[in-house]
Design an enzyme around this catalytic site. Structure first.
Site, PDB file in Angstrom:
ATOM      1  N   ARG A   6       1.300  -1.357  -0.552  1.00 16.56           N
ATOM      2  CA  ARG A   6      -0.089  -0.199   0.467  1.00 16.56           C
ATOM      3  C   ARG A   6       0.770   1.044  -0.088  1.00 16.56           C
ATOM      4  O   ARG A   6       0.258   1.782  -1.011  1.00 16.56           O
ATOM      5  CB  ARG A   6      -0.970   0.084   1.188  1.00 16.56           C
ATOM      6  CG  ARG A   6      -2.077  -0.739   0.904  1.00 16.56           C
ATOM      7  CD  ARG A   6      -3.506  -1.097   2.198  1.00 16.56           C
ATOM      8  NE  ARG A   6      -4.076  -2.065   1.835  1.00 16.56           N
ATOM      9  CZ  ARG A   6      -5.223  -2.580   2.625  1.00 16.56           C
ATOM     10  NH1 ARG A   6      -4.828  -1.288   3.853  1.00 16.56           N
ATOM     11  NH2 ARG A   6      -5.549  -3.432   2.147  1.00 16.56           N
ATOM     12  N   GLY A  13     -11.160  -6.097   1.551  1.00 17.11           N
ATOM     13  CA  GLY A  13     -12.588  -6.111   2.178  1.00 17.11           C
ATOM     14  C   GLY A  13     -13.095  -5.153   0.521  1.00 17.11           C
ATOM     15  O   GLY A  13     -14.207  -6.061   0.108  1.00 17.11           O
TER      16      GLY A  13
END
Ligand code: ADP
Ligand code: MG
Length: 365
Positions: free
Chosen positions: A33, A347
């Site tokens: 990330r 998610g």
């Protein structure tokens, strides 16, 4: 929807970009990330913009956790990667922050403290969104991994500033659309991880699209248990037995036929299953993988997940791999560049691929 890349030939030296990124990482080694945020920041700096970075990190519950969940260490990481100072701001006095940002030279970079230290972030509070928006002249969402949440810095903020999708968000959308809309067949879906309840939306969406759905990990345990197989003390979800009954009858769902047992727990897929999964992966032209096929944190139970990662990297198929643990495994095996696309979303990726509209993306439309 507007993409930041549309501003490619613009001079942004009079602009201040409020940039929502996802720095929700455990530590500096959790690199996917962090690295993925760099192209958009560089894009903005190259065109002269000042950048105000916003992110959350973890789930801070009390004042006691302020240190544990701080974003401070990320300012150092960014400064090193960008070769420029990154001013970390450890307070939320927005008037003061605004003054500092306005005074700063073009290409200055600011990083605010963890937004979840403010109650309004997760409540999608309009007042907070307005304050965050007041720091800049336009907004960019590059935080795909939190775009399934209606949070102030992702959703409400778009009402106050012209808003764009950043380079990472654009890449996520285009790569995921490639497997979602008209994927090259055969498409193979590989699912593992802890809970089948997390992934059932994705399974349902692909039940008719995927040639095969290969299942391992805790998900497989639930299905094996439903078949009446003794799985001892294994991780599984008894409440999912209804859905599991349908899945075990489905010919496209491929379950492990051997597995590793340790202290009465099924902790990895076995060699025959690895071989069978490998054969199927070879036939694929599109692959989606989410969730490790065993308890890979322990080296003894990593063989299945590692074999599947390698099989995907060897196949000629276009592959999309996502999930916090799954991507961590791929990185640790040094296979990052041999996967079609590594999604930064856990998610968010599951919801996007299940066909749900993500609020943070919709708000940009
Ligand atoms: P991701 O973050 O990649 O989406 P999940 O969060 O769904 O994946 O699940 C990851 C976790 O599932 C890992 O911590 C892994 O150890 C665990 N897991 C997978 N298979 C098993 C198993 N058979 N028994 C216990 N834990 C498992
Ligand atoms: Mg996970």
């Amino acid at each position: 929807m507007h993409y930041l890349t549309e501003l490619k030939s613009k001079n942004l030296s009079k602009e201040i970009c409020v940039l929502r990124v996802d720095f929700n990482v455990k530590d500096i080694k959790d690199a996917l990330r962090l690295e993925a945020s760099l192209p958009t920041i560089k894009f903005l700096l190259k065109r002269g913009a000042k950048v105000v970075l916003l992110s959350h990190r973890g789930r801070p519950k009390s004042k006691k956790s302020l240190n544990e969940f701080s974003l401070k260490f990320i300012a150092k990481f960014l400064a090193k990667k960008l070769g420029r100072p990154v001013k970390f701001i450890n307070h939320f006095d927005f008037q003061k922050i605004k003054e500092a940002v306005i005074k700063a030279a073009p290409k200055s970079i600011f990083l605010l403290e963890n937004l979840r230290f403010l109650g309004g972030e997760e409540k999608n509070d309009a007042e907070l969104a307005k304050r965050l928006a007041s720091l800049g002249t336009f907004f960019v969402n590059d935080a795909f991994a939190v775009s399934h949440r209606k949070n102030a810095s992702v959703y409400a903020i778009t009402k106050f500033l012209t808003s764009y999708a950043g380079l990472l968000l654009e890449n996520e959308i285009k790569s995921l659309d490639k497997v979602l809309k008209n994927p090259r067949q055969p498409l193979i879906l590989i699912l593992g991880g802890a809970k089948i309840s997390d992934k059932i939306g994705l399974i349902k969406k692909f039940l008719n699209k995927a040639r095969h759905i290969l299942i391992g990990g805790g998900l497989a345990n639930t299905l094996l248990w439903t078949k009446g197989i003794d799985i001892g003390q294994s991780l599984y979800e008894p409440k999912m037995s209804g859905i599991a009954k349908g899945l075990i009858k489905n010919k496209r769902v491929v379950l492990p036929n051997d597995w590793l047992v340790y202290k009465k727990q099924v902790l990895d897929i076995g060699p025959l299953t690895i071989q069978r999964f490998n054969e199927i992966i070879k036939t694929a032209r599109t692959i989606i993988w989410n969730g490790p096929l065993g308890y890979f944190e322990d080296k003894r139970f990593r063989r299945g997940s590692a074999a599947i990662a390698k099989a995907i990297s060897r196949s000629g198929a276009f592959s999309v791999v996502g999930g916090g643990e799954t991507t961590q495994l791929v990185l640790s095996l040094g296979l990052k560049n041999r996967i079609g696309f590594l999604s930064t979303g856990g998610g968010a990726m599951l919801e996007y691929l299940a066909g749900k509209k993500l609020p943070g993306i919709n708000a940009l439309k």
